[in-house]
Motif scaffolding. Structure first.
Motif, PDB file in Angstrom:
ATOM      1  N   LEU A   1     -16.414   3.410 -12.701  1.00 55.42           N
ATOM      2  CA  LEU A   1     -15.631   2.632 -12.126  1.00 55.42           C
ATOM      3  C   LEU A   1     -15.650   2.934 -10.697  1.00 55.42           C
ATOM      4  CD1 LEU A   1     -12.777   1.815 -14.709  1.00 55.42           C
ATOM      5  CD2 LEU A   1     -14.672   0.231 -14.108  1.00 55.42           C
ATOM      6  N   PRO A   2     -15.785   2.168  -9.782  1.00 55.70           N
ATOM      7  CA  PRO A   2     -15.460   2.544  -8.398  1.00 55.70           C
ATOM      8  C   PRO A   2     -14.091   2.694  -8.246  1.00 55.70           C
ATOM      9  CG  PRO A   2     -15.500  -0.055  -8.436  1.00 55.70           C
ATOM     10  CD  PRO A   2     -15.686   0.684  -9.992  1.00 55.70           C
ATOM     11  N   PRO A   3     -13.779   3.663  -6.974  1.00 51.79           N
ATOM     12  CA  PRO A   3     -12.227   3.953  -6.781  1.00 51.79           C
ATOM     13  C   PRO A   3     -11.411   2.624  -6.455  1.00 51.79           C
ATOM     14  CG  PRO A   3     -13.667   5.299  -5.603  1.00 51.79           C
ATOM     15  CD  PRO A   3     -14.582   4.272  -6.267  1.00 51.79           C
ATOM     16  N   GLU A   4     -10.232   2.547  -6.811  1.00 55.86           N
ATOM     17  CA  GLU A   4      -9.515   1.485  -6.376  1.00 55.86           C
ATOM     18  C   GLU A   4      -8.926   1.316  -4.929  1.00 55.86           C
ATOM     19  OE1 GLU A   4      -7.201   0.651 -10.741  1.00 55.86           O
ATOM     20  OE2 GLU A   4      -6.015   1.609  -8.963  1.00 55.86           O
ATOM     21  N   SER A   5      -8.594   0.575  -4.360  1.00 49.02           N
ATOM     22  CA  SER A   5      -8.006   0.265  -3.143  1.00 49.02           C
ATOM     23  C   SER A   5      -6.538   0.549  -3.171  1.00 49.02           C
ATOM     24  CB  SER A   5      -8.214  -1.149  -2.414  1.00 49.02           C
ATOM     25  OG  SER A   5      -7.655  -2.046  -3.113  1.00 49.02           O
ATOM     26  N   SER A   6      -5.824   0.931  -2.147  1.00 47.09           N
ATOM     27  CA  SER A   6      -4.405   1.130  -2.075  1.00 47.09           C
ATOM     28  C   SER A   6      -3.737  -0.384  -2.376  1.00 47.09           C
ATOM     29  CB  SER A   6      -4.074   1.542  -0.817  1.00 47.09           C
ATOM     30  OG  SER A   6      -4.318   0.672   0.150  1.00 47.09           O
ATOM     31  N   ALA A   7      -4.301  -1.470  -2.121  1.00 48.59           N
ATOM     32  CA  ALA A   7      -3.601  -2.589  -2.396  1.00 48.59           C
ATOM     33  C   ALA A   7      -3.622  -2.820  -3.837  1.00 48.59           C
ATOM     34  CB  ALA A   7      -4.213  -3.860  -1.696  1.00 48.59           C
TER      35      ALA A   7
ATOM     36  N   ARG B   1      -3.784  -0.581  -6.245  1.00 46.48           N
ATOM     37  CA  ARG B   1      -3.274   0.398  -6.921  1.00 46.48           C
ATOM     38  C   ARG B   1      -1.635  -0.168  -6.828  1.00 46.48           C
ATOM     39  NH1 ARG B   1      -6.082   4.470  -4.310  1.00 46.48           N
ATOM     40  NH2 ARG B   1      -4.519   4.503  -2.522  1.00 46.48           N
ATOM     41  N   ALA B   2      -1.050  -0.668  -5.828  1.00 47.93           N
ATOM     42  CA  ALA B   2       0.171  -1.213  -5.650  1.00 47.93           C
ATOM     43  C   ALA B   2       0.469  -2.525  -6.561  1.00 47.93           C
ATOM     44  CB  ALA B   2       0.378  -1.713  -4.122  1.00 47.93           C
ATOM     45  N   LEU B   3      -0.484  -3.315  -6.554  1.00 48.00           N
ATOM     46  CA  LEU B   3      -0.598  -4.558  -7.433  1.00 48.00           C
ATOM     47  C   LEU B   3      -0.384  -3.889  -9.119  1.00 48.00           C
ATOM     48  CD1 LEU B   3      -0.657  -7.589  -7.523  1.00 48.00           C
ATOM     49  CD2 LEU B   3      -2.850  -7.270  -7.797  1.00 48.00           C
ATOM     50  N   LYS B   4      -1.069  -2.855  -9.425  1.00 49.17           N
ATOM     51  CA  LYS B   4      -1.150  -2.440 -10.590  1.00 49.17           C
ATOM     52  C   LYS B   4       0.130  -1.505 -11.115  1.00 49.17           C
ATOM     53  CE  LYS B   4      -5.904  -2.959 -11.684  1.00 49.17           C
ATOM     54  NZ  LYS B   4      -7.273  -2.106 -12.088  1.00 49.17           N
ATOM     55  N   ALA B   5       0.939  -0.991 -10.080  1.00 46.94           N
ATOM     56  CA  ALA B   5       1.803  -0.008 -10.425  1.00 46.94           C
ATOM     57  C   ALA B   5       2.790  -0.516 -11.384  1.00 46.94           C
ATOM     58  CB  ALA B   5       2.379   0.350  -8.981  1.00 46.94           C
ATOM     59  N   PRO B   6       3.623  -1.703 -11.148  1.00 49.79           N
ATOM     60  CA  PRO B   6       4.520  -2.155 -12.190  1.00 49.79           C
ATOM     61  C   PRO B   6       4.404  -2.267 -13.654  1.00 49.79           C
ATOM     62  CG  PRO B   6       4.662  -3.462 -10.010  1.00 49.79           C
ATOM     63  CD  PRO B   6       3.261  -2.794  -9.997  1.00 49.79           C
ATOM     64  N   VAL B   7       2.892  -2.574 -13.797  1.00 52.19           N
ATOM     65  CA  VAL B   7       2.724  -2.865 -15.206  1.00 52.19           C
ATOM     66  C   VAL B   7       2.313  -1.441 -15.756  1.00 52.19           C
ATOM     67  CG1 VAL B   7       0.171  -3.312 -14.924  1.00 52.19           C
ATOM     68  CG2 VAL B   7       1.333  -4.075 -16.862  1.00 52.19           C
TER      69      VAL B   7
END
Length: 400
Positions: A138-144, A146-152
């Protein structure tokens, strides 16, 4: 008294796939061992009754009705949550197989009702994004992102136990901050009674049954005809390699309507490049075992893979394997020892590996023997399912 187990999974038999097959194997094993077990899953067709039995186990299917797709795990969440809350009251432990999306329902129900929750990862990137050490592909995630996925992701980390089918998923869970004692490496197993080397004369008989030529090498791919499985890379590699007499057989369903579908594009590519009698599209099957026993070589050029069930099945069938070696494939596909590994997403590297394997019979024999031995020692199905049962019993004992 045996622990009462509620299993949640987005899709279940008769939907076919690695996750669905494993979920059914686990449920059937629990049932055979005397555990009261029920299943909650998504209803994909009106032909599937909302309440039925599979292998003697109650299966509850909830709406909305719809075929398998990426959004299914989120669309089903409200109905799944309601059904889980109703059924979990008579369960001691909740097991969530492939917890993307539906893990929210499993963990919430567990917390509300005081039940232990075991979640099982089936793909990389659910608990944490890829880092430089990850082999997931998988490619590295963007900071945006990571922030979107953080709650779940914070919800997923609250599971009592996280089962990882590959070492890369295990490293991901630890990197996400899940305590070591709650992380368990438990790969899918292989039924060695079903997947085994061909008996004398069996290879030719199977080839006659499926319409394969008896006197030509067969290179086999088994899996969904999708982009992430490397199907277009494989067809391009076949064009580059131009093997004189070998046939490439692809066994697996299209992903019609899905943006990753490689079925129709693959057939168009084969026709446009004159691959004609050297490529066969066999369609999907509920029983791939005979195809392994009739082939000479197996190829799995995935872009990312949490484990690689079909490569394990091929090795169990004593087929030499060519693979990209990403993610969980790296756990058992060691270059030049148990498989021949090519660079991921590289048709040129894949073409070279296929050509070398087709031209080197001693190499095929050595890798086939080593692969079969490795799978027999480390991936026998019932032994791994027994370990899963031990985890379930331990989780229930700790809760009380």
């Amino acid at each position: 008294m045996k622990a009462r187990v509620l299993v949640l999974t987005t899709y279940y038999h008769p939907v076919l796939g690695g996750v669905e097959i494993h979920a059914r194997q686990l449920v059937r094993h629990l049932h055979e061992r005397g555990f009261p077990v029920e299943v909650v899953t998504k209803r994909v067709s009106r032909d599937h009754e909302p309440a039925t039995h599979v292998d003697g186990v109650p299966v509850h299917r909830v709406g909305p009705i719809g075929e398998r797709r990426a959004s299914g795990k989120w669309i089903v969440l409200p109905a799944l949550m309601a059904k889980t809350l109703a059924l979990a009251r008579r369960a001691d432990v909740i097991v969530c197989v492939d917890y993307r999306g539906i893990g929210v329902a499993a963990i919430a129900a567990g917390r509300l009702l005081g039940r232990s929750v075991i979640v099982q990862g089936e793909v990389a990137g659910v608990l944490a994004g890829a880092d430089e050490a990850a082999s997931s592909g998988l490619p590295p995630e963007s900071s945006a992102m990571r922030a979107l996925k953080a709650p779940v992701r914070a919800i997923y980390r609250r599971a009592d136990h996280v089962v990882c089918i590959g070492r890369d998923l295990e490293r991901e869970a630890l990197r996400a901050g899940v305590p070591r004692e709650r992380v368990h490496y438990l790969p899918h197993g292989v039924d060695l009674e079903r997947f085994h080397p061909a008996a004398a004369a069996e290879r030719d008989r199977i080839r006659m049954d499926v319409g394969w030529p008896i006197d030509r090498p067969i290179v086999l791919f088994v899996g969904r005809l999708s982009l992430e499985k490397g199907v277009m890379d494989l067809l391009n590699a076949w064009r580059i390699a131009q093997p004189r007499d070998a046939v490439l057989a692809l066994v697996g369903p299209d992903m019609a309507g899905h943006p990753w579908d490689a079925g129709q594009p693959g057939r168009a590519f084969a026709a446009a490049n004159g691959l004609g009698d050297r490529v066969r599209f066999e369609g999907g099957t509920a029983d791939p075992a005979p195809y392994y026993r009739a082939a000479d070589l197996f190829v799995q050029p995935s872009h990312f893979e949490a484990l690689g069930n079909t490569a394990l099945e091929a090795m169990a069938s004593a087929l030499p394997v060519v693979t990209s070696g990403v993610g969980g494939l790296a756990d058992f596909c060691v270059d030049e020892r148990t498989a021949l590994v090519h660079r991921p997403r590289s048709p040129e590297s894949l073409a070279g590996a296929l050509t070398r394997m087709l031209d080197d019979a001693p190499l095929r024999t050595r890798l086939a023997e080593a692969g079969r031995r490795h799978v027999t020692e480390h991936f026998e199905l019932r032994r791994l399912l027994d370990r899963y049962v031990e985890l379930i019993e331990s989780a229930v004992a700790r809760a009380f």
